[in-house]
Design an enzyme around this catalytic site. Structure first.
Site, short mmCIF file in Angstrom:
data_model
loop_
_atom_site.label_atom_id
_atom_site.label_comp_id
_atom_site.label_asym_id
_atom_site.label_seq_id
_atom_site.Cartn_x
_atom_site.Cartn_y
_atom_site.Cartn_z
N ARG A 52 0.84 -1.20 0.00
CA ARG A 52 0.00 0.00 0.00
C ARG A 52 0.87 1.25 0.00
NH1 ARG A 52 -1.52 2.57 4.38
NH2 ARG A 52 -1.57 0.72 5.71
N TYR A 87 -15.65 17.27 -16.39
CA TYR A 87 -16.04 15.87 -16.25
C TYR A 87 -17.03 15.73 -15.10
CZ TYR A 87 -15.74 11.02 -14.72
OH TYR A 87 -16.05 9.76 -14.29
N ASP A 98 -6.60 18.86 -15.51
CA ASP A 98 -6.99 17.53 -15.96
C ASP A 98 -6.57 17.42 -17.42
OD1 ASP A 98 -8.22 15.23 -16.85
OD2 ASP A 98 -10.10 15.58 -15.79
N LYS A 115 -7.80 5.73 -19.53
CA LYS A 115 -8.09 6.13 -20.90
C LYS A 115 -6.91 5.87 -21.85
CE LYS A 115 -12.03 7.58 -19.16
NZ LYS A 115 -11.88 7.57 -17.71
#
Length: 371
Positions: free
Chosen positions: A47, A99, A170, A195
């Site tokens: 982690r 978005y 972004d 993406k």
């Protein structure tokens, strides 16, 4: 190094024991301690850090010309890490075309914790009038989703600097192949690596890349480590592998998008095409100044309204009607129906992620659907 070389070598190293030319996958969740209780390997618990995530973060930072990257389990998790790093009561200025997943995060999860305004950040007067004493971040998304608006990053950065405000961009639609916001002055870049970085619609991820190691960046790192919204070693491995072809895939996407946009712009049933690569785009000057390529995302509206848009989308054979973008296959979506009741997206708008199929087949498919 040029971006094509960085994409191939930036996240890879020769394995010291086996001499394998591709870095192995380390699935371990925990790592053996030394006799004195230390961690000379540099790894304690996955982690906190993992060799595959380190490789991914290294290449992401180099691609965006940043100093460090933090990888997350999704783009939304990456965006949320920025919001979580801010003090309660902080004010965020965000674009009016944004978005919807991150917009809804602010409206539904951070209401009462953070303040926020959604405005036209390209309008200097409007932007300046919304800056407050507690404004900490100006969020930009360029090209925007789904109207493909272009934000002048340098201009926003200049205004932000006057007030010691951070600028987060972004860059998902553009990728570093088309645009590098950190070189234009932005403090932080965000990506949904699901993406174009993944590129095959088969994994999820997100990332933040910083221009400098600051106290704020350390807070974001703490959110990543303590919150644990991290990608698995397998996802990191596949992302690093996919990134090796990113520059060439994006160039192929863009070549198809330029031709498809030109076809749509000249079609009698199309009302408007929103694509940064067209000379008709209202912010073409800014596109040329800050983008090396115009990307492969576009939207277009149809003259027949919502009914016509849905008829066309349901008549397509090659384009897949689905959410998301950046995969090798072409996707198309009636965006307003996905964004919810408060959407400002026109109901006759279709958003297109242009894939890598032969352009003649894509044009023929749209032609028959609109016939």
């Amino acid at each position: 190094m040029n971006i094509e070389t960085i994409a191939i070598h930036g996240g890879n190293h020769i394995d010291t024991k086996t001499k394998a030319v591709v870095q192995p996958i380390v699935m371990a969740t925990t790592f053996e301690r030394d006799a004195d209780g230390g961690f000379s390997s540099g790894y304690q618990y996955s982690r906190s850090a993992n060799p595959n995530r380190d490789a991914l973060e290294k290449v992401l930072a180099q691609l965006e010309q940043g100093v460090e990257a933090a990888a997350f389990s999704s783009g939304n998790a990456a965006g949320m890490a920025v919001f979580q790093s801010l003090e309660p009561g902080s004010h965020i200025i965000a674009p009016d075309d944004m978005y919807h997943g991150l917009r809804n995060q602010l409206k539904q999860l951070f209401a009462g914790i953070l303040e926020f305004d959604f405005i036209d950040v390209n309008n200097e007067e409007t932007l300046r009038s919304h800056i407050k004493a507690n404004t900490r971040v100006i969020w930009v998304e360029t090209p925007s989703n789904p109207l493909l608006k272009i934000t002048n990053i340098k201009k926003v950065v200049a205004i932000a600097r006057e007030h010691n405000i951070k600028v987060v961009c972004d860059n998902t639609f553009a990728t570093p192949v088309c645009q590098q916001p950190l070189t234009l002055g932005a403090d932080l870049v965000m990506h949904s690596t699901t993406k174009y970085f993944g590129g095959h619609s088969d994994l999820m991820g997100g990332a933040l890349i910083t221009a400098e190691k600051t106290d704020w960046w350390e807070k974001i790192r703490n959110v990543q480590t303590m919150g644990g919204a991290i990608p698995s070693p397998m996802d990191c491995y596949y992302l690093v592998r996919s990134i090796k072809t990113l520059p060439y895939r994006v160039k192929g996407h863009v070549n198809n998008a330029l031709l498809l946009a030109a076809f749509l712009e000249n079609h009698p049933r199309v009302e408007q095409v929103m694509y940064p690569g067209l000379t008709s785009h209202p912010q073409q000057r800014i596109v040329k100044e800050q983008m090396t390529l115009p990307g492969a995302m576009m939207s277009f509206t149809l003259k027949g309204g919502e009914e016509e848009a849905k008829k066309v989308i349901n008549s397509l054979k090659i384009f897949t009607q689905a959410t998301s973008l950046g995969g090798v296959e072409s996707l198309i979506e009636h965006r307003a129906s996905v964004e919810g009741p408060d959407t400002k997206t026109p109901f006759n708008l279709l958003r297109v992620s242009v894939g890598l199929e032969h352009i003649d087949d894509l044009i023929a498919d749209l032609e028959q659907a609109m016939a």
